[in-house]
Design a protein around this motif. Sequence first.
Motif, short mmCIF file in Angstrom:
data_model
loop_
_atom_site.label_atom_id
_atom_site.label_comp_id
_atom_site.label_asym_id
_atom_site.label_seq_id
_atom_site.Cartn_x
_atom_site.Cartn_y
_atom_site.Cartn_z
N TRP A 1 0.85 -1.26 -0.13
CA TRP A 1 0.16 0.12 -0.10
C TRP A 1 0.96 1.22 -0.06
O TRP A 1 1.83 1.20 1.01
CB TRP A 1 -0.79 0.08 1.08
CG TRP A 1 -2.19 0.93 1.16
CD1 TRP A 1 -2.10 1.92 1.59
CD2 TRP A 1 -3.34 0.40 0.91
NE1 TRP A 1 -3.36 2.51 1.58
CE2 TRP A 1 -4.32 1.51 1.30
CE3 TRP A 1 -3.89 -0.77 0.22
CZ2 TRP A 1 -5.41 1.49 0.85
CZ3 TRP A 1 -5.33 -0.84 -0.03
CH2 TRP A 1 -6.05 0.48 0.33
N LEU B 1 1.30 5.52 -0.72
CA LEU B 1 0.90 7.06 -1.31
C LEU B 1 2.05 7.71 -1.56
O LEU B 1 3.11 7.84 -0.45
CB LEU B 1 -0.11 7.55 -0.13
CG LEU B 1 -0.51 8.79 -0.37
CD1 LEU B 1 -1.37 8.69 -1.64
CD2 LEU B 1 -1.23 9.28 0.72
N ILE C 1 2.32 9.00 4.30
CA ILE C 1 2.94 9.01 3.25
C ILE C 1 3.96 8.05 2.99
O ILE C 1 4.58 7.76 4.16
CB ILE C 1 3.63 10.38 3.07
CG1 ILE C 1 2.57 11.56 3.03
CG2 ILE C 1 4.31 10.36 1.68
CD1 ILE C 1 1.46 11.41 1.80
N TRP D 1 -7.20 13.26 -7.52
CA TRP D 1 -6.30 11.87 -7.13
C TRP D 1 -6.51 10.99 -8.20
O TRP D 1 -7.16 10.95 -8.91
CB TRP D 1 -6.72 11.66 -5.74
CG TRP D 1 -8.03 11.23 -5.16
CD1 TRP D 1 -8.56 12.16 -4.51
CD2 TRP D 1 -8.84 10.17 -5.66
NE1 TRP D 1 -10.01 11.53 -4.33
CE2 TRP D 1 -10.06 10.23 -5.13
CE3 TRP D 1 -8.36 8.89 -6.41
CZ2 TRP D 1 -10.94 9.31 -5.36
CZ3 TRP D 1 -9.37 8.17 -6.35
CH2 TRP D 1 -10.46 8.09 -5.96
N HIS E 1 -5.61 6.67 -7.99
CA HIS E 1 -5.53 5.38 -7.40
C HIS E 1 -5.29 4.22 -8.18
O HIS E 1 -6.01 4.20 -9.36
CB HIS E 1 -6.56 5.02 -6.54
CG HIS E 1 -6.78 6.06 -5.29
ND1 HIS E 1 -7.96 5.98 -4.74
CD2 HIS E 1 -5.93 6.91 -4.76
CE1 HIS E 1 -7.73 6.90 -3.63
NE2 HIS E 1 -6.44 7.56 -3.71
N GLY F 1 -1.41 5.28 -4.64
CA GLY F 1 -2.29 6.62 -4.90
C GLY F 1 -1.48 7.77 -4.98
O GLY F 1 -0.08 7.91 -4.39
N TYR G 1 -1.71 12.08 -4.98
CA TYR G 1 -2.53 13.49 -4.92
C TYR G 1 -1.62 14.69 -4.96
O TYR G 1 -0.46 14.74 -4.94
CB TYR G 1 -3.77 13.33 -3.57
CG TYR G 1 -3.04 13.77 -2.37
CD1 TYR G 1 -3.33 15.06 -1.68
CD2 TYR G 1 -2.18 12.70 -1.81
CE1 TYR G 1 -2.76 15.39 -0.48
CE2 TYR G 1 -1.62 13.28 -0.58
CZ TYR G 1 -1.96 14.50 0.03
OH TYR G 1 -1.41 14.68 1.34
N SER H 1 -0.31 17.10 -3.03
CA SER H 1 0.20 17.27 -1.72
C SER H 1 0.39 18.83 -1.49
O SER H 1 0.46 19.24 -0.27
CB SER H 1 1.23 16.29 -1.33
OG SER H 1 2.25 16.50 -2.21
#
Length: 129
Positions: free
Chosen positions: A32, A34, A43, A101, A103, A117, A119, A121
Amino acid sequence: MQNVALIQSMYQAFGQGDIATILANCTDDIEWSLHATVNAPYIGTVRGKEAVQKWFGQLAASDDITVFEPREFFGGTDHVTVLGFQKARVLPKGGEFESPWVHVFNIKGGKVSRWVGMYDSAARVKAGG
């Protein structure tokens, strides 16, 4: 398509705060990640269901998400890419920000084996995050 339906059900679970259903639809060795330039506790990359559950807790403690909209789904034989939008407030006393975003979910054996993911930031940083 079956993979898109799986991912849509996971977003529905997220909207209801049902992290257990999300985890049930992930492989035991889920990766997983980000990716963002901001220094927030959520993060980076974690591995395994326990770490992903902790990740969701870090997200909830850091950002109050007020709008979360998965808007477009692009499904393949072993992946789904989703384009979406969110609004959130940086916790504990930050400002509000909004961001599109992306994903990407990899699917193996009917479960998510990897999530990535991204986005904006910089929008979170401007809001005090």
